[in-house]
Design a protein around this motif. Structure first.
Motif, mmCIF file in Angstrom:
data_model
loop_
_atom_site.group_PDB
_atom_site.id
_atom_site.type_symbol
_atom_site.label_atom_id
_atom_site.label_comp_id
_atom_site.label_asym_id
_atom_site.label_seq_id
_atom_site.Cartn_x
_atom_site.Cartn_y
_atom_site.Cartn_z
ATOM 1 N N LEU A 45 1.051 -1.343 0.474
ATOM 2 C CA LEU A 45 -0.004 0.272 0.383
ATOM 3 C C LEU A 45 1.201 1.308 -0.138
ATOM 4 O O LEU A 45 0.466 1.971 -1.243
ATOM 5 C CB LEU A 45 -0.848 0.013 1.328
ATOM 6 N N ASP A 46 1.853 1.286 0.573
ATOM 7 C CA ASP A 46 2.966 2.137 0.845
ATOM 8 C C ASP A 46 3.402 2.502 -0.850
ATOM 9 O O ASP A 46 3.645 3.824 -1.050
ATOM 10 C CB ASP A 46 3.617 2.232 1.899
ATOM 11 N N VAL A 47 3.794 1.303 -1.718
ATOM 12 C CA VAL A 47 4.444 1.774 -2.907
ATOM 13 C C VAL A 47 3.658 2.414 -3.678
ATOM 14 O O VAL A 47 4.070 2.747 -4.796
ATOM 15 C CB VAL A 47 4.809 0.196 -3.577
ATOM 16 N N ARG A 48 2.072 1.445 -3.315
ATOM 17 C CA ARG A 48 1.851 2.237 -4.098
ATOM 18 C C ARG A 48 0.906 3.771 -4.087
ATOM 19 O O ARG A 48 0.708 4.600 -5.199
ATOM 20 C CB ARG A 48 -0.594 1.242 -4.683
ATOM 21 N N ASP A 49 1.128 3.995 -3.154
ATOM 22 C CA ASP A 49 0.765 5.360 -2.402
ATOM 23 C C ASP A 49 1.777 6.381 -3.021
ATOM 24 O O ASP A 49 1.890 7.721 -4.036
ATOM 25 C CB ASP A 49 0.757 5.374 -0.840
ATOM 26 N N GLY A 50 2.607 5.871 -2.882
ATOM 27 C CA GLY A 50 4.108 6.795 -3.546
ATOM 28 C C GLY A 50 4.101 6.398 -5.200
ATOM 29 O O GLY A 50 4.462 7.444 -5.683
ATOM 30 N N MET A 51 3.857 5.834 -5.669
ATOM 31 C CA MET A 51 3.472 5.453 -6.935
ATOM 32 C C MET A 51 2.742 6.370 -7.411
ATOM 33 O O MET A 51 3.011 7.108 -8.354
ATOM 34 C CB MET A 51 3.442 4.487 -7.478
ATOM 35 N N GLU A 72 3.525 13.829 -9.512
ATOM 36 C CA GLU A 72 4.334 14.355 -9.695
ATOM 37 C C GLU A 72 4.950 15.261 -11.629
ATOM 38 O O GLU A 72 5.396 15.951 -11.704
ATOM 39 C CB GLU A 72 5.368 14.726 -8.921
ATOM 40 N N LEU A 73 5.088 13.834 -11.906
ATOM 41 C CA LEU A 73 5.388 13.604 -13.201
ATOM 42 C C LEU A 73 4.289 13.942 -13.513
ATOM 43 O O LEU A 73 4.735 14.883 -15.142
ATOM 44 C CB LEU A 73 5.842 12.128 -13.905
ATOM 45 N N GLY A 74 3.381 13.859 -14.134
ATOM 46 C CA GLY A 74 2.197 14.418 -14.947
ATOM 47 C C GLY A 74 1.723 15.872 -14.528
ATOM 48 O O GLY A 74 1.649 16.936 -15.712
ATOM 49 N N GLU A 75 2.477 16.811 -13.711
ATOM 50 C CA GLU A 75 2.197 18.276 -13.399
ATOM 51 C C GLU A 75 3.908 18.669 -14.458
ATOM 52 O O GLU A 75 3.541 20.031 -14.843
ATOM 53 C CB GLU A 75 2.769 18.614 -12.128
ATOM 54 N N ALA A 76 4.413 18.257 -14.093
ATOM 55 C CA ALA A 76 5.717 18.475 -14.490
ATOM 56 C C ALA A 76 6.145 18.599 -15.940
ATOM 57 O O ALA A 76 6.690 18.880 -16.353
ATOM 58 C CB ALA A 76 7.478 17.894 -14.111
ATOM 59 N N GLY A 83 3.290 18.380 -18.087
ATOM 60 C CA GLY A 83 2.108 18.753 -18.527
ATOM 61 C C GLY A 83 0.150 18.059 -19.351
ATOM 62 O O GLY A 83 0.251 18.161 -19.358
ATOM 63 N N ILE A 84 0.855 16.883 -18.411
ATOM 64 C CA ILE A 84 0.025 16.003 -18.883
ATOM 65 C C ILE A 84 -1.476 15.521 -18.300
ATOM 66 O O ILE A 84 -2.769 15.755 -18.844
ATOM 67 C CB ILE A 84 0.549 14.054 -18.954
ATOM 68 N N ASN A 85 -1.167 16.553 -17.129
ATOM 69 C CA ASN A 85 -2.516 16.421 -16.310
ATOM 70 C C ASN A 85 -3.498 17.392 -17.131
ATOM 71 O O ASN A 85 -5.095 17.464 -16.243
ATOM 72 C CB ASN A 85 -1.952 16.913 -14.986
ATOM 73 N N GLU A 86 -3.408 18.519 -17.730
ATOM 74 C CA GLU A 86 -3.647 19.137 -18.442
ATOM 75 C C GLU A 86 -4.871 18.666 -19.566
ATOM 76 O O GLU A 86 -6.687 19.394 -18.948
ATOM 77 C CB GLU A 86 -3.490 20.151 -19.460
ATOM 78 N N ASN A 87 -4.787 17.645 -19.223
ATOM 79 C CA ASN A 87 -6.061 17.006 -20.604
ATOM 80 C C ASN A 87 -6.005 15.370 -20.312
ATOM 81 O O ASN A 87 -5.694 14.434 -20.790
ATOM 82 C CB ASN A 87 -5.319 16.538 -22.260
#
Length: 116
Positions: free
Chosen positions: A54-60, A66-70, A72-76
């Protein structure tokens, strides 16, 4: 006289203490007790493994966000569905019936002991 009584009492107390300690150890070493201890340890290890997963899943999920924000994938959020490929082909599928090279598997004999 008091000295003998003191040492007699001290020896009796030490004997009772040693006897109870040995009896406790013997009870811990019975097959039923060992099996119960092993089961408890296995359950405890399972809980630890589940917590770790569960900790690994939360970290993933956090790192993915974080990578999506960096990047710009989260916009779409409308991404195409992942393509799934069948691991085992379905021989009842019509595409195999129309294929002239397709031959029913039941016509082949895989039994080596069968007379030819």
């Amino acid at each position: 006289m008091f000295r003998r009584t003191f040492w007699f009492t001290a020896g009796a107390a030490a004997g009772v203490w040693a006897t109870t300690k040995v009896n406790r150890k013997l009870r811990k070493l019975t097959p039923e007790s060992l099996a119960a201890q092993a089961a408890e340890k296995a359950i405890e290890a399972g809980h630890r493994l589940k917590d770790f997963a569960l900790d690994v899943r939360d970290g993933m999920a956090q790192r993915e966000a974080e990578l999506g924000e960096a990047l710009g994938i989260n916009e779409n959020p409308e991404l195409p569905a992942p393509r799934r490929v069948a691991a085992i082909e379905n021989r009842n599928d019509p595409k195999y019936r129309t294929n002239p090279t397709y031959v029913e598997r039941s016509t082949y004999s895989h039994n080596r002991n069968e007379d030819h």
